[in-house]
Scaffold this active site. Structure first.
Site, short mmCIF file in Angstrom:
data_model
loop_
_atom_site.label_atom_id
_atom_site.label_comp_id
_atom_site.label_asym_id
_atom_site.label_seq_id
_atom_site.Cartn_x
_atom_site.Cartn_y
_atom_site.Cartn_z
CD GLU A 33 29.47 4.19 13.19
OE1 GLU A 33 28.96 3.09 12.88
OE2 GLU A 33 30.16 4.36 14.21
CG HIS A 84 30.67 12.06 -2.41
ND1 HIS A 84 31.37 12.25 -3.59
CD2 HIS A 84 30.26 10.78 -2.44
CE1 HIS A 84 31.36 11.13 -4.29
NE2 HIS A 84 30.70 10.22 -3.61
CG ASP A 88 33.41 14.84 -4.37
OD1 ASP A 88 33.44 14.65 -3.14
OD2 ASP A 88 32.77 14.09 -5.15
N GLY A 98 29.34 3.23 -4.29
CA GLY A 98 30.37 2.48 -3.57
C GLY A 98 31.71 2.55 -4.28
CG ASN A 99 32.71 1.44 -8.35
OD1 ASN A 99 31.71 0.87 -8.74
ND2 ASN A 99 33.90 0.85 -8.31
CB SER A 100 32.28 7.50 -4.55
OG SER A 100 31.15 7.77 -5.34
N GLY A 117 41.40 36.85 -10.74
CA GLY A 117 40.89 38.22 -10.77
C GLY A 117 40.19 38.55 -12.07
#
Length: 452
Positions: free
Chosen positions: A43, A93, A123, A197-199, A256
């Site tokens: 939230e 996320h 992520d 929602g599975n994330s 590099g």
């Protein structure tokens, strides 16, 4: 005390050959693993600016009638407990920008949690449950041993309906060009149903080991089309180890050098039997690649004996080895192969970034700028050879943001004066001007703008 080595027989993967075998259930496996997969509720408070904010005249008459307002936004995802102390892995996320994060276990218990480490470009995020363990965990498997066709289960909380298990197979490996803005793309592809929602949820093998964190889907309508992607467990393992070691930021190996994919035409010209590997396009002077002997025009074919399919695969292999270690590269030079050792170092910060927030009455007010070094360039995903001063972030609603400046913009010159450092830039901005001629470099192109 010495122990004798005991040879272990590795069970062979088999295909169901009878009706009885086809009727076997995943239920025991689900009971064994589902308790370690959690729901993650995030939230955050979003402040909405008044449309009259920033205008003294309109604020005087209408500001009190339409003040800045705030509202709460919530997001829902999944996570996996990987340590008995309540360490949880999820996607960045899912929790990005959250003020309050709660973790709900499969048995109904809920706990507050804190962010230990997060990384937008990978992520991935590591959370710590505020509660007494031990908690049920899901062991990390070796994602390098996963093969196309292996059976897998995806466990998560799609659409917030509650914990859900779906089955499928590994459809492909080393998938790239899947997500935007990431360091590299190296995903396990599966046809196990994955939905919003599975994330952050688990992709597990038939031995109950975590082989991936479900992250993305290809979908036009928002639902599952049988094309889902998971971050491999070997990258998750390195990320969790870094989080547990402290520091707050994930350190990436600095090579590099710049790389491009090997096309069929390039492979033929370089004497390669097929297009594979990472073609070296440039090498930074004094960097690890130059010290190892890597040269432009050469092709990196393998890392520590594991074949490299494309530049993203090279980045993945080096990252999972980790900073402070050495990688053995197999390199092709016009068809002649050789090996070299590449020291994996953290990108140096020379010169010091000396970040400064620009203020006052100028088009750049509200921009934070810093001196470019290999480390800052890596953070901004700019070529390592570039030097100068770049915008690293912008304050919301600031003059610089409203005028179209963006992070990663390199400030080349102001009013005809070349910018050498962030201190020089701040000095020029503080001096003020009636007319501003600002030259920037964005994505390799020079842009000149005039402001009054």
């Amino acid at each position: 005390m010495k122990t004798a080595a005991v040879a272990q027989t590795v069970p062979q993967t088999t295909v169901p050959e009878s009706r009885a075998e086809m009727q076997l259930s995943f239920s025991p496996l689900v009971k064994q693993t589902s308790g370690a997969v959690v729901n993650v509720y995030a939230e955050k408070t979003v402040r909405q600016r008044s449309p009259f904010a920033g205008d003294p005249f309109l604020e005087q008459f209408f500001g009190q009638r339409m003040p800045n307002r705030s509202e709460k936004q919530s997001s829902l995802g999944s996570g996996v407990i990987v340590r008995e102390d309540g360490t949880v892995v999820t996607n960045n996320h899912v929790i990005d920008g959250a003020d309050d994060i709660k973790v709900a276990l499969a048995d109904g218990r809920e706990f507050a949690s804190t962010v230990v480490m997060k990384d937008e470009r990978l992520d991935l995020a590591v959370l710590k449950i505020k509660g007494n363990g031990p908690f049920k965990v899901l062991p990390l498997g070796d994602s390098d041993k996963v093969e196309v066709g292996d059976l897998v289960l995806a466990i998560g909380n799609p659409f917030g309906v509650g914990q859900t298990v779906t089955s499928g197979i590994v459809s492909a490996l080393a998938r790239n060009q899947v997500t935007e803005g990431s360091d590299f793309s190296f995903f396990i592809q599966t046809d196990a149903s994955i939905n919003p929602g599975n994330s952050g949820g688990a992709l597990i093998d038939m031995r109950g080991r975590l082989i991936g964190i479900n992250t993305a889907i290809f979908s036009r309508g928002g639902g599952s089309n049988g094309i889902g992607f998971a971050i491999p467990a070997n990258l998750v393992k390195v990320f969790v180890e870094s989080a547990m070691g402290g520091g707050g930021k994930f350190a990436r190996p600095y090579i590099g050098a710049s790389f491009e994919p090997v096309t069929a035409e390039v492979a033929e010209a370089l004497g390669l039997p097929r297009p594979r590997g990472a073609l070296v396009t440039s090498v930074v002077e004094g960097g690890p690649a130059e010290k190892a002997g890597l040269k432009p025009g050469e092709v990196v074919l393998a890392v520590n004996g594991v074949e490299v399919e494309h530049p993203d695969a090279l980045g993945y292999r080096l990252t999972t080895i980790g900073v402070g270690r050495t990688a053995q590269l197999q390199v092709s030079d016009n068809g002649r192969e050789r090996e070299m050792s590449l020291a994996l170092e953290q990108a140096p910060e020379v010169p010091k970034r000396d970040a400064r927030l620009l203020e006052g009455r100028s088009p750049l007010a509200g921009a934070t700028v810093a001196n470019l070094s290999p480390r800052v360039s890596e953070e901004l995903r700019l070529p390592g050879r570039i030097r100068g001063v770049a915008i690293t972030q912008l304050a919301d609603g600031s003059p610089a943001a409203r005028l179209g400046f963006a992070p990663r913009d390199i400030i080349v010159a102001i009013n005809g004066v070349d910018i050498q450092s962030s201190a020089d830039l701040e000095k020029i901005v503080r001096a003020g001007a009636s007319l501003w001629r600002i030259e920037i470099e964005r994505d390799g192109q020079r842009i000149r703008q005039f402001f009054r």
